[in-house]
Write a protein that holds these residues in place. Structure first.
Motif: not given
Length: 596
Positions: A72-76, A172-182
């Motif tokens: 949705q274009g929200r910053v991860l 900005p979302n802490g651990s949300v999707a952390g393992s994907i983002l790296g």
């Protein structure tokens, strides 16, 4: 001979010395003249170039690292402006500066300036002096200060002190999707996840700025200046939905904790496109503090950890048999124990011998019946279909660490493995493989490659959308429709009744496989793959929990899948359907409810 009065020195000696001195002076003048000719005539440009090099300073212009966005274009993940303060120690000294109050140039003590800088940076003046005074042309004084601190530091005017822009990542979302983002290392080096695998896209291209400085280290106004602009990195827009990812992480963490398991994971996929909406772990790394989390969870376990699937592996077994001519309503005699070519196959719990339909065998997940159904298909054919479904292959979604699992050629199967592969043992796959298999069935038999990256967005906003995979037909539409009805039977009458969702037709398959350890099998992996709504499949959910504790007969993860599917159906406004279940009968004659 005449002497110089008061010295006793002869006039002749004095004259010789005078002539000698004149000769030396003339020789020095000749050397200087020759050198001047060389400098101004023969090699004027070369010496001018050397002088310019001494005055010229070059600064690297760091490009802005691209952001990572959800669907949705929200910053991860994004970069924030920070600066390294660096010094050319050769120029750091007392200096003169303009005083606006007196309208005069004044001498400024370096010690006084360092004391002022100490207040700005929060570093003792003595330590600052040790860092800044010396003979090194480049010395980092302090890293990653804010733009406000940088401005205050440079306003002091200490010669040789410069600011270099650097990129610092914010999640900005802490651990949300952390393992994907790296995440990045302390020096900005990409270490894991998309930050690593997509670094070339994200990092951009550095530029350079060159300018002249005077002896006091201050830039010379209107002097030579050149700049090669930096090219900022591209943004990544993912197929991941931030809200779905968070919900999945919470749900799988709760389930894994309830069974005191080693780990659990969940993959959520768009059934029609193969787009990954979530890839969640029971423990998720915070990219801002990765060392606080076990390295196992630095990458998605749905991608990295393979295991024997157990009965979820029967999805491909039955789909292949249906594709090759078996009917869902064919009848089979199914005992609790049966010998096949010298190999004894057992069901997990004792039961009476039943006459059952093909669909009924799948519904109750009986191994003996499964082997009978699978024996209608050659080993090589079953193997070929597993390969088409991606088992034993790396699934490239743009992340590092893909585990292809283990699937050896039928020529290497031993006398028992040819049977165990029929019911999900003797080979390994990941949860992402499981989701991909169910996506194929849910999408009318057409397999779409799992997709994580939706688009690359240029600095000017231009979007380079990743094309949707064309898809590969693995099963016919008829086979896929029949398999969905078989899976509906599992939810309505079989091993996955907690997966039911009021108002929607749901299909799925449970599985429990032995987990290999040192010296042999020493645990289990329990799993479930579900799809909804069956009248028009939209979402696929695959869940695995590794080494749960307790009695295996009490384990269930299908209720967590139902929570996830219910959330998805509501979030994406999929209306309920007023339809009765369309599952096949378990037994060819009544009654349908019989002891397990």
């Amino acid at each position: 001979m005449a002497k110089t009065p008061g010295t006793g020195e002869t006039v002749e000696t004095s004259g010789r010395r005078l002539r000698f001195g004149v000769l030396i002076a003339l020789a020095l003048l000749a050397v200087l003249g020759l050198r001047l000719v060389v400098i101004q005539g023969v090699d004027a440009s070369g010496h001018a170039s050397e002088a310019m090099e001494e005055r010229l300073r070059s600064v690297t212009i760091t490009p802005e690292r691209g952001s990572i966005l959800d669907s949705q274009g929200r910053v991860l993940a994004a970069s924030v402006d920070r600066y390294d303060l660096v010094a050319d120690q050769r120029l750091v000294k007392d200096y003169r500066a303009w005083n606006d109050e007196t309208s005069e140039m004044e001498d400024v003590s370096l010690d006084d300036s360092l004391q002022e800088l100490s207040t700005v940076l929060g570093i003792e003046a003595g330590e600052l002096k040790d860092r800044m005074v010396g003979d090194r042309p480049y010395k980092v004084i302090v890293k990653r200060v804010t733009p406000e601190v940088k401005e205050k530091a440079l306003e002091i005017g200490i010669p040789g002190l410069l600011a270099e822009p650097v990129s610092e990542r914010s999640y900005p979302n802490g651990s949300v999707a952390g393992s994907i983002l790296g995440f990045l290392g302390g020096d900005g080096t990409p270490l894991e996840g998309l930050e690593l695998s997509q670094d070339e896209r994200l990092s951009g291209t550095a530029g350079e700025r060159s300018y002249e400085i005077a002896a006091d280290g201050v830039r010379i106004p209107n002097a030579e200046f050149s700049e090669t602009p930096a090219v900022d990195g591209q943004d990544l827009r993912l197929t991941i939905d931030q809200d779905v990812q968070w919900f999945a992480q919470e749900a799988i963490a709760e389930k894994t904790e309830s069974y005191d398991a080693a780990w659990g994971n969940m993959t959520v996929m768009n059934a029609k496109t193969g787009e990954i909406l979530a890839m969640a772990d029971s423990t998720t790394v915070d990219p801002a503090d990765p060392t606080a989390t076990d390295t196992l969870f630095w990458r998605p376990t749905s991608l990295t950890q393979s295991y024997e699937p157990g009965s979820t592996g029967k999805i491909s077994t039955f789909a292949t048999a249906l594709e090759k001519g078996v009917s869902p309503t064919d009848t089979w005699t199914v005992p609790n124990k049966q010998e096949f070519n010298g190999q004894v196959i057992n069901d997990s719990m004792p039961h009476d011998t039943y006459d059952m339909t093909t669909a009924g065998i799948f519904t109750r997940s009986y191994n003996t019946g499964t082997v009978q159904v699978a024996e209608t298909v050659e080993d090589q054919v079953r193997y070929d279909y597993l390969k088409q479904l991606g088992v034993g292959e790396h699934l490239d979604i743009g992340l590092p660490g893909s585990n292809q699992g283990i699937l050896v050629d039928p020529s290497q199967w031993d006398s028992r493995q040819r049977f165990t592969t029929m019911f999900g043992q003797g080979y390994t796959q990941t949860t992402l493989h499981l989701a991909q298999i169910l996506q194929t069935v849910a999408n009318g038999g057409v397999s779409k490659d799992a997709q994580l990256i939706d688009a690359y967005i240029d600095p000017d906003g231009s979007e380079n959308v990743v094309p949707e995979a064309e898809g590969t037909r693995v099963y016919s539409e008829e086979t896929s429709e029949e398999m969905l009805r078989l899976m509906e039977g599992v939810v309505e009458l079989g091993t996955a009744t907690p997966a039911q969702i009021p108002g929607y037709r749901v299909g799925g398959k449970t599985g429990t496989g032995e987990a290999a350890g040192v010296g042999g099998y020493n645990g289990y992996t329990t799993s479930f793959a579900g799809v909804a709504p069956l009248d028009d499949p939209q979402f696929v959910v695959a869940i695995s929990v590794h080494r749960p504790q307790g009695d295996w007969k009490t384990w269930q993860v299908e209720d967590t899948a139902a929570e996830m599917l219910s959330y998805l159906l509501t979030k994406y406004n999929v209306p309920p359907q007023d339809q009765e279940p369309q599952n096949y009968d378990v037994f060819p004659d009544e009654p349908q409810k019989r002891p397990w």
